[in-house]
Design a protein around this motif. Structure first.
Motif, PDB file in Angstrom:
ATOM      1  N   VAL A  66       0.842  -1.192   0.000  1.00 57.35           N
ATOM      2  CA  VAL A  66       0.000   0.000   0.000  1.00 57.35           C
ATOM      3  C   VAL A  66       0.876   1.240   0.000  1.00 57.35           C
ATOM      4  O   VAL A  66       1.770   1.379   0.843  1.00 57.35           O
ATOM      5  CB  VAL A  66      -0.926   0.027   1.232  1.00 57.35           C
ATOM      6  CG1 VAL A  66      -1.773   1.297   1.233  1.00 57.35           C
ATOM      7  CG2 VAL A  66      -1.811  -1.204   1.265  1.00 57.35           C
ATOM      8  N   VAL A  73      -4.932   2.033   3.702  1.00 59.19           N
ATOM      9  CA  VAL A  73      -4.712   0.759   4.394  1.00 59.19           C
ATOM     10  C   VAL A  73      -6.046   0.159   4.808  1.00 59.19           C
ATOM     11  O   VAL A  73      -6.302  -1.031   4.638  1.00 59.19           O
ATOM     12  CB  VAL A  73      -3.807   0.957   5.634  1.00 59.19           C
ATOM     13  CG1 VAL A  73      -3.739  -0.332   6.458  1.00 59.19           C
ATOM     14  CG2 VAL A  73      -2.406   1.379   5.221  1.00 59.19           C
ATOM     15  N   TYR A  90       3.866  -1.594   3.501  1.00 60.10           N
ATOM     16  CA  TYR A  90       3.286  -0.248   3.577  1.00 60.10           C
ATOM     17  C   TYR A  90       4.342   0.822   3.351  1.00 60.10           C
ATOM     18  O   TYR A  90       5.393   0.823   3.997  1.00 60.10           O
ATOM     19  CB  TYR A  90       2.621  -0.049   4.936  1.00 60.10           C
ATOM     20  CG  TYR A  90       1.917   1.279   5.093  1.00 60.10           C
ATOM     21  CD1 TYR A  90       1.092   1.782   4.091  1.00 60.10           C
ATOM     22  CD2 TYR A  90       2.058   2.030   6.255  1.00 60.10           C
ATOM     23  CE1 TYR A  90       0.429   2.997   4.244  1.00 60.10           C
ATOM     24  CE2 TYR A  90       1.397   3.238   6.421  1.00 60.10           C
ATOM     25  CZ  TYR A  90       0.584   3.720   5.409  1.00 60.10           C
ATOM     26  OH  TYR A  90      -0.068   4.916   5.556  1.00 60.10           O
ATOM     27  N   PRO A  92       4.158   4.726   3.722  1.00 62.72           N
ATOM     28  CA  PRO A  92       3.225   5.748   4.216  1.00 62.72           C
ATOM     29  C   PRO A  92       3.335   7.071   3.476  1.00 62.72           C
ATOM     30  O   PRO A  92       4.435   7.596   3.284  1.00 62.72           O
ATOM     31  CB  PRO A  92       3.622   5.906   5.686  1.00 62.72           C
ATOM     32  CG  PRO A  92       5.053   5.478   5.749  1.00 62.72           C
ATOM     33  CD  PRO A  92       5.217   4.426   4.693  1.00 62.72           C
TER      34      PRO A  92
END
Length: 310
Positions: A66, A73, A90, A92
């Motif tokens: 992601v 998420v 992930y 961010p």
């Protein structure tokens, strides 16, 4: 069998376009290293859920990365058909990034990618479930009713958020909205039932939230002891405080010091039910859910594999 070792779900509009700029940094690295991957860019709210639902319908194992914020998420987690068959990475790029903050994941996109491509360890973590009106929605970070959900609802439509995101001050959106809501919100009666047997009623309650991870709302450490691997929800209820006291306590929540004071109640449980005298906003991971009088939070039976920090 999935022909692509990595599937990237990219929210190009995360943090007012930062997602697109960061993907433009990450993709050349993938190409340079000759990594086999596929990418889907989201175009509207809940698009990531639809993409991942279709992707994981084959019951194969997938590594999904992601690139977005906590909301992306949340959408991805809600699209996974079988949590135990997915490994999640992930990168961010959001305004609050509480998922990355709680798990101590790298903030730099290239460092985050390096960690995903050559992980030193993974963690099997709990995923929460919000149930309301016969519907279910998962959460990775937290789910709450009342004041904190009201902040999330307002942040979604706030004209200030894009400006602060552009200045790299996105989390101040939540602080500003919190201050305004404290001054205007009328607290009410909330009843919390823990594990079906412990019933607690709070007068003049501002909110009740179930936390899977310590941080929420752009760095507020509402439940410092929350552990996403212990199978338990950490619950926080704020009740019986004056507006002045809440304004005083709010900054201490960044360090988790607020739990020392009267009016801040914390518990652990496997399931929490909330009943409110008034219809209140709900949220999962900062994503707004329709207002309601009643909701419950619990844990999924299966865990999700997360690529952890090095």
């Amino acid at each position: 069998m999935n022909p692509f070792p990595y599937t990237f779900i990219v929210n190009p509009n995360a943090r007012s376009g930062m997602g697109r700029r960061l993907w433009n940094q990450v993709e050349p690295v993938l190409q340079q290293r000759k990594i086999s991957y596929q990418v889907f860019q989201t175009k509207y709210r809940q698009h990531a859920t639809r993409i991942v639902r279709d992707l994981t319908a084959d019951d194969c194992r997938h590594t999904i990365v992601v690139l977005g914020g906590d909301g992306t998420v949340n959408e991805v987690v809600n699209g996974i058909s079988d949590l135990s068959r997915v490994t999640l990475g992930y990168i961010p790029t959001g305004s609050s990034n509480d998922f990355a903050r709680s798990l101590h994941l790298p903030r730099d996109p290239v460092q985050a990618l390096d960690n995903i491509l050559a992980p030193s360890r993974c963690r099997s973590v709990n995923v929460g479930v919000l149930t309301y009106d016969g519907k279910k929605r998962r959460f990775a970070v937290s789910s709450g009713m009342g004041f904190d959900a009201g902040i999330c609802h307002e942040a979604m439509i706030s004209p200030i958020k894009p400006l602060l995101n552009a200045l790299h001050l996105g989390k101040l959106t939540y602080v500003g909205i919190a201050l305004r809501q404290i001054l205007t919100l009328t607290p009410g009666q909330i009843t919390v039932t823990l594990d079906g047997c412990r019933r607690l009623t709070f007068q003049k309650a501002y909110f009740a939230t179930a936390m899977n991870l310590p941080f929420e709302g752009g760095g507020f450490q509402f439940c410092p002891d929350a552990d996403c691997q212990d199978g338990l929800l950490n619950v926080i209820v704020i009740s019986g405080l004056s507006r002045l006291k809440i304004l005083t306590l709010l900054p201490t929540a960044y360090k988790g010091w607020h739990t020392r004071f009267r009016g801040v109640y914390t518990y652990t449980c496997r399931k929490m039910e909330i009943t409110s005298s008034a219809s209140l906003p709900l949220h999962t991971d900062g994503e707004p859910v329709f207002r309601n009088h009643h909701a419950s939070m619990s844990m999924e039976d299966r865990k999700l594999r997360i690529i952890a920090a090095p």
